[in-house]
Design an enzyme around this catalytic site. Structure first.
Site, PDB file in Angstrom:
ATOM      1  N   TYR A 243       0.833  -1.202   0.000  1.00  0.00           N
ATOM      2  CA  TYR A 243       0.000   0.000   0.000  1.00  0.00           C
ATOM      3  C   TYR A 243       0.865   1.248   0.000  1.00  0.00           C
ATOM      4  O   TYR A 243       1.942   1.255   0.604  1.00  0.00           O
ATOM      5  CB  TYR A 243      -0.910   0.006   1.236  1.00  0.00           C
ATOM      6  CG  TYR A 243      -1.975  -1.068   1.202  1.00  0.00           C
ATOM      7  CD1 TYR A 243      -3.284  -0.757   0.849  1.00  0.00           C
ATOM      8  CD2 TYR A 243      -1.659  -2.389   1.488  1.00  0.00           C
ATOM      9  CE1 TYR A 243      -4.273  -1.737   0.806  1.00  0.00           C
ATOM     10  CE2 TYR A 243      -2.638  -3.378   1.443  1.00  0.00           C
ATOM     11  CZ  TYR A 243      -3.938  -3.054   1.094  1.00  0.00           C
ATOM     12  OH  TYR A 243      -4.910  -4.024   1.047  1.00  0.00           O
ATOM     13  N   GLU A 244       0.391   2.296  -0.645  1.00  0.00           N
ATOM     14  CA  GLU A 244       1.186   3.513  -0.772  1.00  0.00           C
ATOM     15  C   GLU A 244       1.538   4.123   0.584  1.00  0.00           C
ATOM     16  O   GLU A 244       2.497   4.876   0.705  1.00  0.00           O
ATOM     17  CB  GLU A 244       0.475   4.538  -1.648  1.00  0.00           C
ATOM     18  CG  GLU A 244      -0.791   5.117  -1.044  1.00  0.00           C
ATOM     19  CD  GLU A 244      -1.484   6.092  -2.009  1.00  0.00           C
ATOM     20  OE1 GLU A 244      -1.173   6.085  -3.204  1.00  0.00           O
ATOM     21  OE2 GLU A 244      -2.346   6.851  -1.523  1.00  0.00           O
TER      22      GLU A 244
END
Lengths: 300, 258, 300, 258
Positions: free
Chosen positions: D52-53
């Site tokens: 995930y970013e």
């Protein structure tokens, strides 16, 4: 997907003649056992890269594994010079490429980040730049001033020793981190040697501690005491006595080769090497436990 | 009362410690700089922040570290980060007040050679190289050099400029735009040398019992002297006691004439 | 040298009209209490920088604190749009400067590292670059290909919420790290808000966990629950219900101002705000403990 | 046996999951992509790596995250790092196999607009902006887009290119030298669109019961169709069960017609 294998298998499969090798670790976690296995397997023409070649590369050079050295400080830390490396360089028998620590680490950072270069501010010291065509300049597009640049370093294989890893290669390190993370991401292949292989639940209970993720790891080897005479924070102490002895041993080529015969070619693996060191050394390097305060991640 | 005796290393170490201010953030090296910092922290600079190129911040070594990456630097430290961070977030960013430097050669303008004696491509003597010193010399706000006073260590011009002092003169360093003020004091076993307005190292202080003649004999250029040469404060017994009994009990760094 | 003070004192001393402010935290550890204190103290003409402005900046914009926004994603995470910020931008009443997440974070990395710019590889998406003169190009001195660059961002003040800190400002964070470290080193002044102030021995038992060192910290404030409706890993959960409610509240300017009256101007500090939320909310946000596995640093 | 019924969101989610391969490293977004990845991991791709970013690697969310920074992404994850590292060491370095993208507009060449409707300086509608998508679209090896099939979402040309598809044609993207292969499949509630040799999105598959006419009516350009249009596999009960009972029990993302 487990990547567990013996160090012997990992070196045989992932380290080849002519490779650019980076055995990571700034004083801490230097994977000596891997260096010894590479010597036993007779690798040749390696380009050995390390900010501080340390005794591990002095030994590999003495064993004839190396064609070239990439470094930023060649010394026996706290003792003096690396006699083998130094004499080979002075004799012109070993190629070299040299940076400052920051230049060396910046090459790894560029390699890890997938960048074609990394800028560094000027230092006003001209001579290294004048002697290394890899050190260049570019104009800052905002101020118009020049910054110094280095290109990425992408080792064919990186060997990284860690306190603990799971069988997939998720690896946790504490204590001095040196360039471990940058080397792992910059390299094409990563071999992890670990003091302990733990269940993934141990790793996943503290994800912020995981410096190297399994997705960039090729092989995971359980190698207790891999770092001796370097050390593993919390597991065993640095063998300063050996670092001082090495300075004596390497005063003569004969003594150096005799040492390699007895301690590298003469033993089959890291376990036999450690046992051969004996009780008294084991005692001397023992560490009294001191634990980190607890941290609550919470169940979510 | 009997006279206090000490080695040149103890003399240099104690004088180096006096250069440190409380609250300074110091980029520490092993050996005498490490001892000088620990001495200062135990005496007049309790808030001294020791950081090490290995990536250790706020170290409180409980034993004398042989190497710059000793585990005692980590245990009890305030923070540990990677080497890219220590050189960029701390040193390049301007968070380091003091850097200690040393080398085989220091020249008239405080330039340092830690790389080679002779030709770089075919070195007569291959030295360790820069390590962190190229950047420390450029970016630490203040730099200090500790070295025994010997002619071969103080040539008119270094064979190789590993770390910038004032290059060929103060204006040249300033023109380069590097942030640090450069080498401000060279501590030797004879006294202190400091850069004049041109960045040339001149004799500004002598240790008790040392003479200008000794300095002249042991410097590779005709060294100028300050209008008035100070005498450094006499060595105090309590400093020696700390060094000998607590900081370097085996005398690993202090026994030597340095 | 203790830097302990109340949040009220810290904001009064270190946050001034016209400042470039960065309240850090990607979804996690967003210092809402500090935003509310800034609103109460009536700061004006602030340039508010955050990768994700989130509700904290929607509220500060609604309260009239902001002149300009620097961002890379304006949304109510998982819910929809940030109604206040969006309408102010559409009405042309709020200046803005926009990047991609990587561009924004790279500006902070350049600021933290003391570099005049950071390169990024090309993305082939031309429009943001065409509309933001801060996004430039430079030729890679090795391949001759162009890379995209951004300049450093140096906030006048950064506000960073952490799980625990000592009185000098050595701060430890676990869970999502976002841009916390980069913001702290890039900023000119750093205000730490902590769930807990602990003895330095707690911090020093685990130095690898310390993300922010005291030497860059100006003030340390003990502010439990500072992050609500954002969260603090291991301390309390994210209040998703509030994030959903905010979307409703901000449908009308009146309701928005009424909310500010009741929950910001109407309370004296974070403690009163938290008590006002009530038992049921406290219960809803409770977290079941889950501890990290132990780590041995050893006594050396 | 009675017919299986499902929402368009469930249909898109399950078809998106089918695009994932075991062992893929996926840069996950919230909403349908997150559900698609978790579904794939529970079925045919147990070794799927979700990153995930926010800086989370190997997440194993035990509950449905409302936001992309939910604490459930961290608890039990393999690793957590800062955002600079996730975008540089993972995405820019080339360690990400799959990226999911979405936006208000997707045009004929797969270019995405998530920034503004109208003029950038005076937007009619101000959208959220790039977030991570500008780099994901450029550097992930494969990109997939999930979006309902509506004319306003599929204009001939986007108002603003937030993320690059094939620009004005495949050769233009290739000439730019970006590493990723671009948007390979657009999953809608009617079927699948894929780029042809010129990088133009054409209809390559229809979901059971959907027609070419429906696609034509709901696409902003005269959409070409593949020589032979496939039909997507029918939805299986066990996939729906996983989605409804375990992954999104409250139907936050799946109830809607998407």
């Amino acid at each position: 997907m487990t990547k567990l294998c013996s160090l012997k298998e990992a070196i045989a499969e992932y380290v080849h003649d002519g490779d650019l090798l980076y055995a990571a670790g700034f004083t801490h976690l230097i994977p000596f056992a891997a260096g010894h296995e590479i010597i036993r397997q007779g690798r040749r023409n390696l380009t050995l890269a390390r900010a501080t070649p340390d005794l591990i590369y002095d030994q590999m050079v003495a064993a004839g594994c190396a064609k070239k050295l990439i470094f930023s400080y060649i010394g026996n830390p706290g003792v003096g010079s690396l006699r083998i490396v130094r004499s080979e360089l002075e004799a012109g028998r070993l190629e070299w490429e040299e940076y400052s620590h920051f230049g060396m680490i910046s090459r790894l950072q560029a390699g890890a980040a997938g960048l074609p270069f990394i800028p560094m501010n000027q230092t006003a010291a001209p001579d290294l730049e004048a002697n290394n065509p890899n050190i260049r300049r570019v104009k800052d597009p905002y101020t118009g001033r020049e910054v110094v640049t280095v290109p990425p370093l992408h080792p064919d294989v990186a060997i990284i020793h860690v306190q603990r890893a799971d069988q997939n290669g998720n690896s946790q390190i504490w204590g001095i981190l040196g360039e471990q993370k940058e080397v792992a991401f910059a390299a094409k292949k990563v071999i992890i040697t670990a003091e302990e292989i733990v269940d993934e639940s141990v790793i996943r209970s503290d994800p912020n501690r995981t410096l190297i993720p399994d997705l960039i790891v090729s092989a995971v080897c359980c190698v207790p005491h891999c770092a001796h005479p370097s050390y593993t924070q919390g597991y065993y102490d640095r063998d300063n006595v050996f670092y001082l002895n090495w300075d004596k041993i390497t005063e003569s080529p004969e003594a150096t080769q005799a040492w390699l015969q007895e301690w590298v070619y003469g033993v089959k693996d890291a376990e036999e090497y450690w046992q051969k060191l004996g009780e008294e050394t084991h005692e001397r390097l023992k560490v009294t436990p001191a634990f980190a305060s607890s941290v609550n991640y919470g169940k979510y | 009362m009997e006279a206090i005796t000490y080695t040149s290393s103890e003399l240099m170490c104690i004088n180096a410690a006096r250069l440190l201010r409380d609250g300074d953030v110091v980029f520490v090296g092993v050996g005498l700089p490490n001892l000088a910092c620990n001495l200062a922290r135990r005496t007049h600079a309790p808030n001294l922040q020791m950081i090490y190129e290995a990536g250790v911040i706020g170290a409180r070594p409980s034993r004398l570290p042989l190497s710059i990456g000793d585990p005692t630097l980590v245990s009890g430290a305030a923070s540990v980060c990677g080497m890219y961070d220590i050189f960029s977030l701390y040193l390049q960013r301007g968070n380091v007040d003091v850097g200690f430097l040393g080398g085989a050669q220091i020249d008239r303008f405080g330039n340092i050679n830690a790389t080679v004696i002779g030709d770089y491509g075919k070195p007569k003597v291959r030295l360790p190289g820069s390590g962190g010193s190229q950047e420390i010399a450029a970016w630490a706000n203040r730099c200090y050099i500790i070295t025994p006073h010997q002619k071969r260590r103080f040539p008119e011009k270094v064979d190789f400029t590993t770390s910038a002092g004032f290059l060929h003169g103060r204006t040249e360093r300033e023109a380069s735009g590097v942030r640090g003020k450069g080498p401000l004091v060279v501590v030797t076993n004879l006294g202190l040398m400091e850069p004049d307005e041109n960045g040339e190292l001149i004799l500004t202080a002598l240790h008790p019992g040392c003479t200008v003649e000794q300095v002249r004999e042991n410097t590779g250029w005709s060294v100028k002297t300050a209008a008035s040469i100070r005498q450094t404060e006499p060595i105090q017994q309590n400093d020696l006691q700390l060094l000998r009994e607590e900081l370097d009990p085996q005398g690993i760094y202090l026994k030597g004439g340095g």
